[in-house]
Design a protein around this motif. Structure first.
Motif, short mmCIF file in Angstrom:
data_model
loop_
_atom_site.label_atom_id
_atom_site.label_comp_id
_atom_site.label_asym_id
_atom_site.label_seq_id
_atom_site.Cartn_x
_atom_site.Cartn_y
_atom_site.Cartn_z
N ARG A 74 8.14 -7.35 -0.65
CA ARG A 74 8.13 -6.11 0.10
C ARG A 74 7.70 -6.45 1.52
N PRO A 75 8.00 -5.58 2.43
CA PRO A 75 7.69 -5.92 3.82
C PRO A 75 6.19 -6.14 4.01
N GLU A 76 5.87 -7.15 4.78
CA GLU A 76 4.47 -7.35 5.12
C GLU A 76 4.05 -6.20 6.04
N VAL A 77 2.79 -5.88 5.96
CA VAL A 77 2.30 -4.84 6.88
C VAL A 77 2.37 -5.41 8.29
N PRO A 78 3.19 -4.80 9.14
CA PRO A 78 3.35 -5.37 10.48
C PRO A 78 2.14 -5.07 11.35
N MET A 79 2.05 -5.80 12.46
CA MET A 79 1.03 -5.48 13.44
C MET A 79 1.30 -4.06 13.93
N GLY A 80 0.27 -3.31 14.05
CA GLY A 80 0.45 -1.94 14.54
C GLY A 80 1.14 -1.05 13.52
N GLY A 81 1.04 -1.41 12.26
CA GLY A 81 1.70 -0.63 11.22
C GLY A 81 1.24 0.82 11.22
N GLU A 82 0.01 1.02 11.59
CA GLU A 82 -0.51 2.38 11.54
C GLU A 82 0.19 3.28 12.55
N GLY A 93 9.79 19.03 5.60
CA GLY A 93 11.20 18.69 5.47
C GLY A 93 11.70 17.81 6.61
N ASP A 94 10.81 17.54 7.54
CA ASP A 94 11.19 16.76 8.71
C ASP A 94 11.71 15.38 8.31
N VAL A 95 12.78 14.94 8.99
CA VAL A 95 13.39 13.65 8.66
C VAL A 95 12.40 12.52 8.87
N LEU A 96 11.66 12.60 9.98
CA LEU A 96 10.68 11.55 10.26
C LEU A 96 9.62 11.49 9.17
N GLU A 97 9.27 12.67 8.69
CA GLU A 97 8.27 12.75 7.63
C GLU A 97 8.76 12.00 6.38
N ARG A 98 10.03 12.18 6.07
CA ARG A 98 10.60 11.49 4.91
C ARG A 98 10.64 9.98 5.14
N GLN A 99 11.02 9.60 6.35
CA GLN A 99 11.08 8.16 6.63
C GLN A 99 9.70 7.53 6.52
N ARG A 100 8.69 8.24 6.96
CA ARG A 100 7.34 7.71 6.86
C ARG A 100 6.96 7.53 5.40
N LEU A 101 7.31 8.51 4.59
CA LEU A 101 6.97 8.42 3.17
C LEU A 101 7.69 7.23 2.52
N GLU A 106 7.32 1.65 0.39
CA GLU A 106 7.72 0.24 0.38
C GLU A 106 6.50 -0.68 0.40
N TRP A 107 5.43 -0.18 0.98
CA TRP A 107 4.25 -1.02 1.09
C TRP A 107 3.38 -1.01 -0.15
N LEU A 108 3.65 -0.07 -1.02
CA LEU A 108 2.84 0.00 -2.24
C LEU A 108 3.24 -1.11 -3.21
N PRO A 109 2.29 -1.78 -3.80
CA PRO A 109 2.64 -2.75 -4.85
C PRO A 109 3.36 -2.01 -5.99
N ALA A 110 4.34 -2.70 -6.59
CA ALA A 110 5.17 -2.06 -7.61
C ALA A 110 4.35 -1.40 -8.74
N PRO A 111 3.33 -2.05 -9.27
CA PRO A 111 2.62 -1.41 -10.39
C PRO A 111 2.00 -0.06 -10.00
N GLN A 112 1.49 0.02 -8.78
CA GLN A 112 0.92 1.29 -8.33
C GLN A 112 2.01 2.32 -8.08
N LYS A 113 3.11 1.83 -7.50
CA LYS A 113 4.19 2.74 -7.17
C LYS A 113 4.79 3.36 -8.44
N GLN A 114 4.97 2.53 -9.47
CA GLN A 114 5.54 3.03 -10.73
C GLN A 114 4.68 4.17 -11.29
N VAL A 115 3.37 3.94 -11.33
CA VAL A 115 2.47 4.96 -11.89
C VAL A 115 2.54 6.24 -11.06
N LEU A 116 2.44 6.08 -9.76
CA LEU A 116 2.44 7.26 -8.90
C LEU A 116 3.74 8.07 -9.07
#
Lengths: 168, 257
Positions: A74-82, A93-101, A106-116
């Protein structure tokens, strides 16, 4: 309605989960296709007392793990990721909001993402998630807690860059 | 706070259960009181619920998308047993037909009907196959043609049906009553499949005109050309199938030999 018809009826939900899990439509549908193929092959192993939905998610989960999709880099957390994940203006419903989500997922480890995703998106109970993933309920709860803490930090854009320790 | 169950301290698990609507009724009041008294915790739980709402907002639209054919195509009818059942039904219908015509197996009518019938059965068995419709794919067309030509003992040529909207998927070798048989499969962009069945003709038969046979849902145009029997099968309107059969015939006829 036969078991097979019920499986077909659940395809949209399998696709939704796979899409959220993998991000891309093609990759997600590949996973659903493999899941259906295996499910139809193994239908005789399914016991009616096991919820069909839970069973299908467990078939999909095993394929996801077997095929190394879950381990795909998965992508490494880039510099300035925040900054990339700074709050967008507009409603939910904002498009940017969806892209952020989607980026935050993508940054969540798979085991956590699956549960969530199984809890929040697919609305499985904690017991059902534990059965689908083959892990104890206690592990479900700790992964859920970590997933939510990480996502909240990523999406809040509160100036705290998520550390690698948090996202791993 | 009252007594018993409701007086227990609120746990992290219960906060999640509250956010997920999974909290037992008996604990709702306790959790709500706890959150009212701890605004930071309430903000945390509210954040989780916002994430849940965003997930639905982002991904629920997938539920309304039409399911792609490659997924709905995996429906049970494409499984082996129903297909074999369909093939068996065709076989029985064919036998009944010959019986009613008073032609016993071994007679002329039997032999005449054999080609389209076998072709239709092979079509019914293999054309619904999603993952392995062919043994050798069109990406190895030269190998496919060389292999099948060798097994049939004749020089085969695969008709090009692209201009008619049907692309070659590939082919496979099948057993026939007079030795090996080749099946070539084509598909249009919508996934509609047609198969061309090529077998050695009955001895003595060198050439015939086009004939049509309806085998259940499968229509078959068949003919014999230079001692080879050809049968084109598909679940298509007869006129459309004839259009394709004409093209197949024209291309095969052009081969010198």
């Amino acid at each position: 309605m036969s078991d097979r018809d019920r499986i077909v009826e659940l395809i949209p939900r399998l696709r939704r989960y796979a899409r959220a899990l993998s991000g891309g439509r093609g990759e997600a549908d590949d996973l659903v296709q493999d899941t259906l193929a295996r499910a139809f092959d193994k239908l005789h192993l399914w016991r009616p007392e096991r919820d069909l939905r839970v069973w299908l998610f467990s078939v999909m989960h095993n394929l996801h793990v077997d095929q190394g999709r879950a381990r795909r880099a998965r992508p490494e957390v880039p510099m300035g990721g925040e900054a990339l994940l700074a709050p967008a203006s507009g409603g939910p419903g904002d498009v940017l909001e969806r892209q952020r989500l989607i980026r935050a997922l993508e940054w969540l480890p798979a085991p956590q993402k699956q549960v969530l995703l199984l809890v929040a998106l697919e609305q499985l109970s904690y017991d059902e998630v534990a059965r689908a993933l083959g892990i104890p309920v206690g592990t479900v709860m700790s992964r859920l807690s970590r997933a939510r803490a990480t996502l909240r930090a990523l999406l809040a854009g509160d100036g705290r860059a998520p550390t690698l320790e948090v996202v791993r | 706070m009252t007594s018993g169950d409701e007086s227990r301290p609120v746990t992290e698990e219960e906060l999640h259960a509250h956010a997920d609507g999974l909290l037992p009724d008996g604990r709702r009041a306790a959790v709500e009181q706890y959150l009212a008294a701890h605004p930071e915790e309430a903000a945390r739980v509210e954040g989780w619920m916002r994430i849940t709402a965003s997930l639905h907002d982002t991904f629920d639209e997938v539920l309304d998308e039409p399911v792609p054919a490659r997924l709905s195509g995996l429906r049970p009818p494409s499984r082996l047993w129903p297909r074999l059942a369909a093939a068996a039904a065709l076989l029985l219908a064919g036998l009944a037909g010959w019986w009613l015509r008073g032609a016993l197996p071994g007679g002329d009518a039997y032999r005449e009907a054999m080609l389209p019938h076998r072709a239709a059965v092979a079509h019914a068995v293999y054309s619904p196959e999603v993952r392995h419709p062919v043994e050798v794919g069109s990406d190895q067309e030269a190998h496919l043609v060389a292999w099948l030509s060798k097994r049939l003992g004749t020089t085969l040529r695969v008709p090009r049906l692209g201009p008619l909207g049907y692309d070659l998927l590939g082919g496979r070798l099948l057993p026939g009553d007079r030795g090996p048989v080749a099946q070539f499969m084509y598909a249009d962009p919508a996934g509609k499949r047609l198969t061309l069945y090529v077998a050695r003709a009955e001895s003595g038969e060198t050439g015939t005109a086009f004939r049509f046979s309806q085998e259940g849902a499968v229509g078959v145009f068949y003919w014999v050309d230079r001692s080879m029997g050809y049968a084109l099968s598909a679940e298509l309107p007869r006129a459309e199938l004839l259009r394709v059969a004409d093209a197949v015939y024209a291309q095969i006829e052009k081969v010198p030999g």
